[in-house]
Design a protein around this motif. Structure first.
Motif, PDB file in Angstrom:
ATOM      1  N   TRP A 145       0.762  -1.127   0.038  1.00  0.00           N
ATOM      2  CA  TRP A 145      -0.065  -0.091  -0.091  1.00  0.00           C
ATOM      3  C   TRP A 145       0.875   1.201   0.075  1.00  0.00           C
ATOM      4  O   TRP A 145       0.469   2.338  -0.532  1.00  0.00           O
ATOM      5  N   PHE A 166     -10.319   2.086  -4.800  1.00  0.00           N
ATOM      6  CA  PHE A 166      -8.803   2.493  -5.036  1.00  0.00           C
ATOM      7  C   PHE A 166      -8.422   1.955  -6.213  1.00  0.00           C
ATOM      8  O   PHE A 166      -7.561   2.918  -7.062  1.00  0.00           O
ATOM      9  N   SER A 203      -7.303   4.203  -9.612  1.00  0.00           N
ATOM     10  CA  SER A 203      -5.913   4.011 -10.337  1.00  0.00           C
ATOM     11  C   SER A 203      -6.057   3.710 -11.687  1.00  0.00           C
ATOM     12  O   SER A 203      -5.144   4.418 -12.382  1.00  0.00           O
ATOM     13  N   SER A 244      -6.658   5.794  -1.639  1.00  0.00           N
ATOM     14  CA  SER A 244      -5.745   4.992  -0.787  1.00  0.00           C
ATOM     15  C   SER A 244      -5.931   5.241   0.685  1.00  0.00           C
ATOM     16  O   SER A 244      -5.776   4.182   1.280  1.00  0.00           O
ATOM     17  N   ASN A 283      -6.497   9.802  -6.060  1.00  0.00           N
ATOM     18  CA  ASN A 283      -6.227   8.528  -6.026  1.00  0.00           C
ATOM     19  C   ASN A 283      -5.483   8.322  -4.554  1.00  0.00           C
ATOM     20  O   ASN A 283      -5.427   7.434  -3.664  1.00  0.00           O
ATOM     21  N   THR A 343      -1.566  -1.405  -7.270  1.00  0.00           N
ATOM     22  CA  THR A 343      -2.707  -1.692  -6.850  1.00  0.00           C
ATOM     23  C   THR A 343      -3.465  -2.851  -6.802  1.00  0.00           C
ATOM     24  O   THR A 343      -4.265  -3.429  -5.999  1.00  0.00           O
TER      25      THR A 343
END
Length: 266
Positions: free
Chosen positions: A76, A147, A151, A170, A166, A117
């Motif tokens: 992450w 997420f 992305s 996250s 983005n 991701t």
């Protein structure tokens, strides 16, 4: 902090605290941050050590859940900070910090972010196979899907607006994972083990008596029991094991001696 962690919990947890602090403060900040675009990849190890420190403080026998979340946080960290670096790319360039967007450009950075991701989102779903429950599944799927969606949009159009969105996605994903991981159904406010002692209800005052202890539990992974916490305060004990390792789905037995310090039933 390291010594405090060792004294308050155990030295495995303290070791992970030290490795996390050393990785972030020395390896990442002092050594790699201004030398390579891989800085935040290695820096992500600091967060994964924090996960393992917390897990080891609860149970030194790290189970698959602890290792999975450590890898999740490791995966992450780069897309999280690279998204922010895309938004502030010029500031990083002016400061001489070689973040991925500065070195390779926004389009390459956006594709690499997407590449991180995808496995992150998939791995975050893995605890469901160990009984994480519907609440965890809903949080991991919702946060991961959003997420991943942001992305994909960033990879298609690597703009500052999409980069900061983005970055926020996250944060949302990690927040949902942390909330879900705290759900009692999975991190299971674990039921206390069932202890059965083979000793009479009224022990002679001041005399030592042998005790056979039978422990039943429903734990799915190895746990450590602090036996002293489950004994009456008005007893003296000898030959008492301080820690008992409870193997998954097994009954455990041990023996020790007790001597009542005051009259009463135990």
């Amino acid at each position: 902090a390291v010594v405090s962690a060792g004294l308050a919990t155990n030295w495995l947890a303290a070791t992970f605290v030290f490795l996390g602090a050393f990785t972030y403060g020395v390896v990442y900040t002092l050594w790699l941050k201004r030398r390579t675009w891989l800085n935040i990849v290695v820096g992500g190890l600091a967060g994964s050590f924090a996960v393992r420190a917390g897990a080891a403080a609860v149970n030194p026998d790290l189970g698959p859940a602890a290792w999975t979340f450590a890898v999740v946080l490791f995966l992450w960290t780069p897309p999280h900070f690279w998204s922010l670096a895309m938004y502030y790319r010029q500031d990083y360039a002016d400061a001489g910090v070689p973040m991925l967007p500065v070195v390779f450009g926004d389009r390459v950075a956006a594709r690499v972010i997407l590449g991180h991701t995808v496995p992150l989102v998939l791995l975050a779903l893995l605890p469901v196979a160990w009984g994480a429950g519907a609440f965890y599944l809903a949080c991991a799927a919702a946060g991961g899907a959003y997420f991943l969606y942001r992305s994909v949009l960033l990879a298609r159009e690597p703009t500052q607006k999409n980069a900061i969105r983005n970055f926020l996605a996250s944060l949302l994903q990690l927040t949902l994972l942390l909330v879900a991981a705290s759900d009692a159904l999975w991190l299971r406010r674990l039921p206390s083990p069932r202890l059965q002692r083979s000793l009479p209800g009224n022990l002679p005052l001041g005399r030592w008596s042998d005790v056979q202890l039978h422990i039943e539990h429903d734990y799915a992974q190895t746990m450590h029991l602090e036996l002293f916490d489950h004994l009456p305060a008005a007893m003296a004990c000898e030959q008492l094991p301080l820690h008992i390792e409870l193997q998954p789905q097994r009954h455990t037995q041990c023996s020790y001696r007790v001597r009542p310090l005051q009259r009463g039933h135990f």
